[in-house]
Design a protein around this motif. Structure first.
Motif, short mmCIF file in Angstrom:
data_model
loop_
_atom_site.label_atom_id
_atom_site.label_comp_id
_atom_site.label_asym_id
_atom_site.label_seq_id
_atom_site.Cartn_x
_atom_site.Cartn_y
_atom_site.Cartn_z
N VAL A 356 33.37 30.39 41.71
CA VAL A 356 32.74 31.18 40.81
C VAL A 356 32.54 32.54 41.21
CG1 VAL A 356 31.82 29.04 39.68
CG2 VAL A 356 30.42 30.19 41.41
N GLY A 357 32.41 32.81 42.30
CA GLY A 357 32.28 34.30 42.84
C GLY A 357 31.04 34.65 43.42
N TYR A 358 30.06 33.72 43.15
CA TYR A 358 28.68 34.14 43.47
C TYR A 358 27.67 32.91 43.58
CZ TYR A 358 26.46 33.30 38.99
OH TYR A 358 26.05 33.04 37.74
N ASN A 359 26.75 33.02 44.19
CA ASN A 359 25.64 32.05 44.40
C ASN A 359 24.31 32.64 44.19
OD1 ASN A 359 27.13 29.76 45.14
ND2 ASN A 359 27.61 30.35 47.25
N ARG A 360 23.51 31.96 43.37
CA ARG A 360 22.23 32.50 42.93
C ARG A 360 21.29 31.73 43.96
NH1 ARG A 360 19.30 34.61 38.40
NH2 ARG A 360 21.25 34.26 37.38
N ILE A 361 20.53 32.64 44.96
CA ILE A 361 19.89 32.18 46.17
C ILE A 361 18.35 32.02 45.25
CG2 ILE A 361 18.54 32.59 48.27
CD1 ILE A 361 21.59 32.09 48.21
N ASP A 362 17.84 32.87 44.55
CA ASP A 362 16.49 32.92 43.79
C ASP A 362 16.53 33.88 42.72
OD1 ASP A 362 15.85 35.47 44.55
OD2 ASP A 362 14.57 34.44 46.34
N ALA A 370 32.86 39.70 47.80
CA ALA A 370 33.12 40.96 47.59
C ALA A 370 34.19 41.48 46.48
CB ALA A 370 33.65 41.60 48.96
N LYS A 371 34.93 40.36 46.36
CA LYS A 371 36.14 40.79 45.31
C LYS A 371 35.47 40.74 43.97
CE LYS A 371 37.84 35.88 45.63
NZ LYS A 371 38.75 34.94 45.80
N THR A 372 34.24 40.09 43.88
CA THR A 372 33.80 40.04 42.34
C THR A 372 34.01 41.41 41.65
OG1 THR A 372 32.51 38.24 43.18
CG2 THR A 372 32.00 39.10 41.10
N SER A 373 34.43 41.27 40.31
CA SER A 373 34.71 42.52 39.82
C SER A 373 33.21 43.10 39.35
CB SER A 373 35.40 42.34 38.47
OG SER A 373 34.48 41.46 37.49
N LEU A 374 33.17 44.50 39.25
CA LEU A 374 31.67 44.88 38.89
C LEU A 374 31.27 44.34 37.71
CD1 LEU A 374 31.97 48.52 40.28
CD2 LEU A 374 30.44 46.69 41.12
N ASN A 375 32.35 44.29 36.58
CA ASN A 375 31.90 43.70 35.29
C ASN A 375 31.15 42.55 35.24
OD1 ASN A 375 32.04 43.76 32.20
ND2 ASN A 375 33.58 42.24 32.32
N ASP A 376 31.76 41.69 36.13
CA ASP A 376 31.07 40.25 36.25
C ASP A 376 29.93 40.15 37.12
OD1 ASP A 376 32.90 38.86 34.86
OD2 ASP A 376 34.21 38.45 36.86
N ASP A 387 24.78 52.12 34.88
CA ASP A 387 23.85 52.64 35.98
C ASP A 387 24.77 52.93 37.42
OD1 ASP A 387 21.73 52.51 34.42
OD2 ASP A 387 21.02 50.31 35.00
N LEU A 388 25.99 52.29 37.25
CA LEU A 388 26.88 52.48 38.56
C LEU A 388 28.02 53.53 38.23
CD1 LEU A 388 27.42 48.54 39.31
CD2 LEU A 388 25.60 50.20 40.07
N GLU A 389 28.10 53.92 37.08
CA GLU A 389 29.02 54.81 36.82
C GLU A 389 29.39 55.99 37.73
OE1 GLU A 389 31.77 54.68 34.89
OE2 GLU A 389 31.31 52.78 34.03
N GLU A 390 28.01 56.69 37.98
CA GLU A 390 28.19 57.78 38.97
C GLU A 390 28.56 57.33 40.17
OE1 GLU A 390 24.32 59.51 38.82
OE2 GLU A 390 24.41 59.97 36.51
N VAL A 391 28.29 56.33 40.91
CA VAL A 391 28.62 56.16 42.56
C VAL A 391 29.73 55.16 42.47
CG1 VAL A 391 26.22 56.35 42.89
CG2 VAL A 391 27.05 54.02 42.26
N LYS A 392 30.34 54.37 41.73
CA LYS A 392 31.23 53.53 41.88
C LYS A 392 32.64 53.94 42.03
CE LYS A 392 33.32 52.53 37.17
NZ LYS A 392 33.82 51.43 36.18
N GLY A 393 32.93 55.48 41.67
CA GLY A 393 34.15 56.06 41.92
C GLY A 393 35.20 55.55 40.95
N GLU A 394 36.47 54.97 41.83
CA GLU A 394 37.45 54.22 41.23
C GLU A 394 37.28 52.92 41.33
OE1 GLU A 394 39.86 55.54 39.45
OE2 GLU A 394 38.89 57.59 39.62
N SER A 395 36.32 52.30 42.19
CA SER A 395 36.19 50.86 42.45
C SER A 395 35.75 50.23 41.27
CB SER A 395 35.25 50.79 43.74
OG SER A 395 33.97 51.32 43.04
N GLU A 396 36.55 48.94 41.31
CA GLU A 396 35.94 47.65 40.30
C GLU A 396 35.51 46.70 40.79
OE1 GLU A 396 35.71 48.55 37.20
OE2 GLU A 396 36.88 50.59 37.12
N SER A 397 35.10 46.51 42.21
CA SER A 397 34.72 45.22 42.72
C SER A 397 33.52 45.71 43.39
CB SER A 397 35.69 44.71 43.66
OG SER A 397 36.19 45.52 44.72
N VAL A 398 32.69 44.65 43.93
CA VAL A 398 31.59 44.75 44.67
C VAL A 398 31.90 45.41 46.06
CG1 VAL A 398 29.51 43.56 45.70
CG2 VAL A 398 30.35 42.88 43.35
#
Length: 445
Positions: A356-362, A370-376, A387-398
């Motif tokens: 699923v791309g992630y686990n919830r700890i709490d 790390a490959k999880t998309s920023l959208n997800d 909120d991430l537009e200014e720093v993400k640059g061209e990246s689309e993953s965590v």
């Protein structure tokens, strides 16, 4: 003896006028007023009756041999002209009622000078009569008897439409001009405003329904790059494999469609459908399976997924290869990936729950691939993507976001803080980040 017009008491004025020949005038005025009120009842009710007919009722009118029902169908064939005719009639009738009440007031008071309380009282009575008997009651009645009401008024309206056609044409032409100007100007409603509207919807709307509606709202803003499976996650087959090896690869991968490359993923030769192999499973390893390949569909990273969905439907394909500006393969997107942006994750019998791309700890801590998309990532953490537009640059993953924030590849255990987010590198090697723990500071969440 004082004349009736000089009598300071309106009640005695009314009695004098009635006994001096005014009785007939008042009787005719009241009768005419009731007639106008009845006409207002019929015209106002017709507005609701005609425009609340169901599709089945309209079909019945079109196919009917009844003159009344055919007239109803004909009138609704030009709905703007019909509505203009109704409004013209309604306004003329209401103006006539107001005019009649004004004349009566003059006769009662004996002059055109206002008599204060009497004028106010008559105005209130007339307004109540028009509102209650000319609007509320007829529209409620017509709503529950729409077809019968519409048929009863079809002949008068057919006549009225012909009579007021020049005026109705002028009104509809003016309204069409205004509509074109409004459409040209458009409406400025941001995606954030629509999302906020969904957040404050009634409690009768479930969270699942809200998420689907948000997915629809954001659907047109997403690009292929934000949704696609990255190059590292593509399962593909080398064209050099023999037939038996190909069958084995498809069986292991559990995918029904697999890209085929020659030498590297930048040279995709086509898409192999598992079902196309079924008739040839008894063939030997030298069977030429390459002739079963279907053409690849290539798209740029910047393409919007709503446009891609339409192309998938038109071309009847389920998969596209995403290429970067240099023509190299940067990812892959399927019809399922697009639909999941609206309805959420779709898991079949071959999907592994751990993928699923992630686990919830709490409530405040997550571990992401790390490959999880920023959208997800934003969906899971309830963050606003802007909120991430200014720093993400061209990246689309965590992982790409962390590289943008840190500037260099961080080592395992390193921490990077941005706003109320604390990223801790869980697994990384000399080439890439694999897992990241994300903590959202509770006091700022």
């Amino acid at each position: 003896m004082e004349s009736a017009l000089e009598d300071p008491y309106p009640s005695s004025i009314l009695l004098n006028l009635m006994f001096e020949g005014g009785f007939a005038f008042y009787s005719l005025s009241i009768a005419f007023g009731l007639l106008l009120l009845s006409m207002s009842f019929l015209v106002s009710g017709s507005e609701v009756a005609y425009f609340s007919l169901t599709a089945d009722q309209l079909d019945k009118c079109r196919q009917s041999s009844s003159p009344a029902e055919r007239r109803v169908s004909d009138l609704l064939g030009k709905p703007k002209q019909l509505l203009a005719t109704i409004l013209i009639l309604n306004n003329f009738i209401n103006i006539a009622i107001v005019t009649l009440s004004t004349v009566l007031t003059w006769y009662i008071t004996g002059s055109r000078n206002n008599e204060g309380l009497l004028v106010v009282a008559l105005s209130g009575v007339v307004s109540f009569l028009i509102l209650f008997f000319g609007e509320v009651i007829p529209k409620n009645y017509a709503l529950h008897n729409s077809l019968a009401f519409a048929k009863a008024m079809s002949a008068p309206f057919a006549w009225a439409r012909a009579l007021f056609q020049p005026l109705a044409w002028a009104l509809t032409s003016l309204s069409s001009l205004i509509e074109r100007r409004v459409e040209k100007k458009g409406y400025n409603v941001s995606i954030d405003e629509l999302n906020y509207a969904l957040d404050i919807t009634s409690k009768d709307t479930t969270e699942e329904e809200k998420e689907i509606l948000k997915g629809i709202v954001n659907f047109g803003t997403l690009t292929v790059k934000q949704v696609m499976q990255t190059r590292l996650d593509i399962t593909a087959i080398d064209s050099e494999l023999d037939f038996h090896e190909v069958v084995k690869e498809i069986h292991v991968s559990n995918y029904s469609r697999i890209p085929v490359y020659n030498g590297s993923l930048d040279k995709i030769e086509g898409i192999l459908y598992g079902k196309d192999l079924l008739p040839y499973l008894n063939k030997d390893q030298n069977f030429d399976w390459h002739r079963l390949l279907r053409p690849s569909y290539f798209i740029p990273e910047s393409k919007k997924i709503d446009s891609l969905l339409k192309e998938f439907q038109h071309k009847r394909v389920h998969m596209a290869i995403v290429v970067d500006e240099y023509g190299g393969t940067s990812g892959l997107i399927t019809l399922e990936d697009i639909i999941e942006e609206i309805v959420g994750e779709i898991n079949d019998e071959f999907d592994v729950p751990d993928d699923v791309g992630y686990n919830r700890i709490d409530d405040n801590t997550f571990v992401f691939e790390a490959k999880t998309s920023l959208n997800d990532f934003c969906k899971v953490t309830d963050l606003d993507p802007s909120d991430l537009e200014e720093v993400k640059g061209e990246s689309e993953s965590v992982g790409g976001l962390i590289l943008e924030l840190n500037g260099t590849l961080p080592a395992t255990g390193a921490q990077i803080t941005y706003g109320d987010l604390v990223f801790t590198i869980v697994v990384a090697d000399q080439k890439r980040i694999e897992k990241v723990r994300v903590k959202i500071l509770p006091e700022k969440k």
